[in-house]
Scaffold this active site. Structure first.
Site, PDB file in Angstrom:
ATOM      1  N   ASP A  67       0.560  -1.383   0.187  1.00 20.55           N
ATOM      2  CA  ASP A  67       0.318  -0.246   0.008  1.00 20.55           C
ATOM      3  C   ASP A  67       1.165   1.597   0.043  1.00 20.55           C
ATOM      4  OD1 ASP A  67       1.326  -0.498   2.468  1.00 20.55           O
ATOM      5  OD2 ASP A  67      -1.179  -1.181   3.711  1.00 20.55           O
ATOM      6  N   ASN A 136      -7.957  -3.279  14.318  1.00 16.82           N
ATOM      7  CA  ASN A 136      -9.461  -3.735  14.308  1.00 16.82           C
ATOM      8  C   ASN A 136      -8.945  -5.015  13.141  1.00 16.82           C
ATOM      9  OD1 ASN A 136      -8.434  -2.842  11.411  1.00 16.82           O
ATOM     10  ND2 ASN A 136      -9.541  -0.975  11.672  1.00 16.82           N
ATOM     11  N   HIS A 138      -7.199  -5.064  10.407  1.00 14.58           N
ATOM     12  CA  HIS A 138      -7.734  -5.061   9.038  1.00 14.58           C
ATOM     13  C   HIS A 138      -5.687  -5.475   8.361  1.00 14.58           C
ATOM     14  CE1 HIS A 138      -5.089  -1.032  10.298  1.00 14.58           C
ATOM     15  NE2 HIS A 138      -4.110  -1.276   9.251  1.00 14.58           N
ATOM     16  N   GLU A 143      -9.965  -2.744   5.653  1.00 11.83           N
ATOM     17  CA  GLU A 143     -10.376  -1.960   7.256  1.00 11.83           C
ATOM     18  C   GLU A 143     -11.673  -2.702   6.913  1.00 11.83           C
ATOM     19  OE1 GLU A 143      -9.287  -0.114   8.678  1.00 11.83           O
ATOM     20  OE2 GLU A 143      -8.268   1.153   8.139  1.00 11.83           O
TER      21      GLU A 143
HETATM   22  C1  F6R Z   1       1.707  -0.911   6.154  1.00 11.06           C
HETATM   23  C2  F6R Z   1      -0.121  -2.314   5.857  1.00 11.06           C
HETATM   24  C3  F6R Z   1      -0.738  -2.263   7.274  1.00 11.06           C
HETATM   25  C4  F6R Z   1       0.165  -2.514   8.732  1.00 11.06           C
HETATM   26  C5  F6R Z   1      -0.762  -2.484  10.106  1.00 11.06           C
HETATM   27  C6  F6R Z   1      -0.045  -2.672  11.547  1.00 11.06           C
HETATM   28  O1  F6R Z   1       1.857  -2.121   4.754  1.00 11.06           O
HETATM   29  O2  F6R Z   1      -0.410  -2.445   5.202  1.00 11.06           O
HETATM   30  O3  F6R Z   1      -1.730  -2.973   7.568  1.00 11.06           O
HETATM   31  O4  F6R Z   1       0.558  -4.409   8.703  1.00 11.06           O
HETATM   32  O5  F6R Z   1      -2.032  -1.502  10.143  1.00 11.06           O
HETATM   33  O6  F6R Z   1       0.653  -1.828  11.081  1.00 11.06           O
HETATM   34  P1  F6R Z   1       2.539  -2.148  12.336  1.00 11.06           P
HETATM   35  O7  F6R Z   1       2.747  -2.462  12.430  1.00 11.06           O
HETATM   36  O8  F6R Z   1       2.599  -0.849  12.690  1.00 11.06           O
HETATM   37  O9  F6R Z   1       1.785  -2.182  14.002  1.00 11.06           O
END
Ligand code: F6R
Length: 242
Positions: A67, A136, A138, A143
């Site tokens: 992303d 959550n 995701h 989401e």
């Molecule tokens: C990042 C991504 C997100 C993160 C998720 C966890 O490329 O796609 O889904 O993997 O938000 O983020 P952290 O590791 O910062 O807790």
């Protein structure tokens, strides 16, 4: 789903790096799907160390990130492209021409997303997709929703994700409100998936992913249906799991 319990973040990172390193040793021209965020930083550090020592060669590897924020150029220090260079690509012997991130600078969302889908498809989809999980549930920026998303698309970030990501910005107002993300279906096309989780704030999401119903309300729960999905999580993230 295979669940590997580690004692802490460091242990999680080393084990994850071992899995990725094995993938690259077994198939030097692997296509890797990569994630940003705090969770994989230790894994990237470990891989960079092994690369420096000559134990893990990325010269033939191609990568596709999950992303990117919409509206940020590759040079923007808050962009995921920049993050990947800082935390990984500039520390290993990968050919930067073989590293891909959705083009957040393209304001035409349909074009940016369909182009990225075409590139990932033409590459044959990742041999191994690395993921983190949001509080959550995701994955990527997919989401909780009433359906599972398909290809790369533009999303409006939820308030909780904006708040969670604001730690990397001067303040929450600076966090972009939209992002381009691979869809859940694209993620599921990867031949194997490695999802990491660390810390108590991920415990509910990890429980829902592994033991809850398969529902788009917890996008990561669909990984229960993947034929080769490994979860590596520390004690704190697995605290609610039997
Ligand atoms: C990042 C991504 C997100 C993160 C998720 C966890 O490329 O796609 O889904 O993997 O938000 O983020 P952290 O590791 O910062 O807790």
């Amino acid at each position: 789903m295979r669940v590997i319990r580690t004692k802490d973040y460091r242990d999680m990172s080393r084990k994850a790096a071992n899995v990725i390193s094995a993938q690259v040793i077994l198939k030097p021209n692997s296509v890797l799907g990569l994630a940003t965020g705090t969770t994989p930083i230790g894994t990237y550090e470990q891989l960079a160390e092994w690369n420096r020592k000559g134990d893990c060669d990325f010269s033939q590897v191609t990568t596709y990130n999950l992303d990117e924020y919409r509206g940020l150029t590759h040079e923007d220090p808050q962009s995921y492209h920049y993050f990947m260079r800082q935390n990984f690509f500039d520390k290993i012997n990968i050919d930067l021409a073989n590293t891909f991130v959705p083009d957040g600078a393209n304001p035409n969302a349909d074009e940016a997303c369909s182009e990225y889908d075409r590139m990932v498809r033409d590459a044959g989809y990742p041999d191994l997709q690395l993921l983190g999980i949001g509080r959550n549930g995701h994955i990527g920026f997919n989401e909780p929703d009433d359906h599972f998303s398909k290809g790369t698309h533009c999303v409006n970030l939820t308030e909780s994700t904006i708040q969670a990501n604001s730690r990397l910005f001067d303040n929450a107002d600076d966090v972009p409100r939209q992002a381009y993300t691979m869809g859940v279906q694209t993620i599921m096309y990867a031949r194997s998936i490695l999802i990491l989780a660390s810390g108590p704030e991920k415990a509910q999401a990890v429980y829902d992913m592994c033991f809850g119903p398969v529902t788009p309300q917890c996008p990561a729960s669909i990984l229960q249906l993947h034929t080769s999905c490994t979860v590596i999580a520390d004690e704190a993230a697995l605290a609610l799991c039997p």
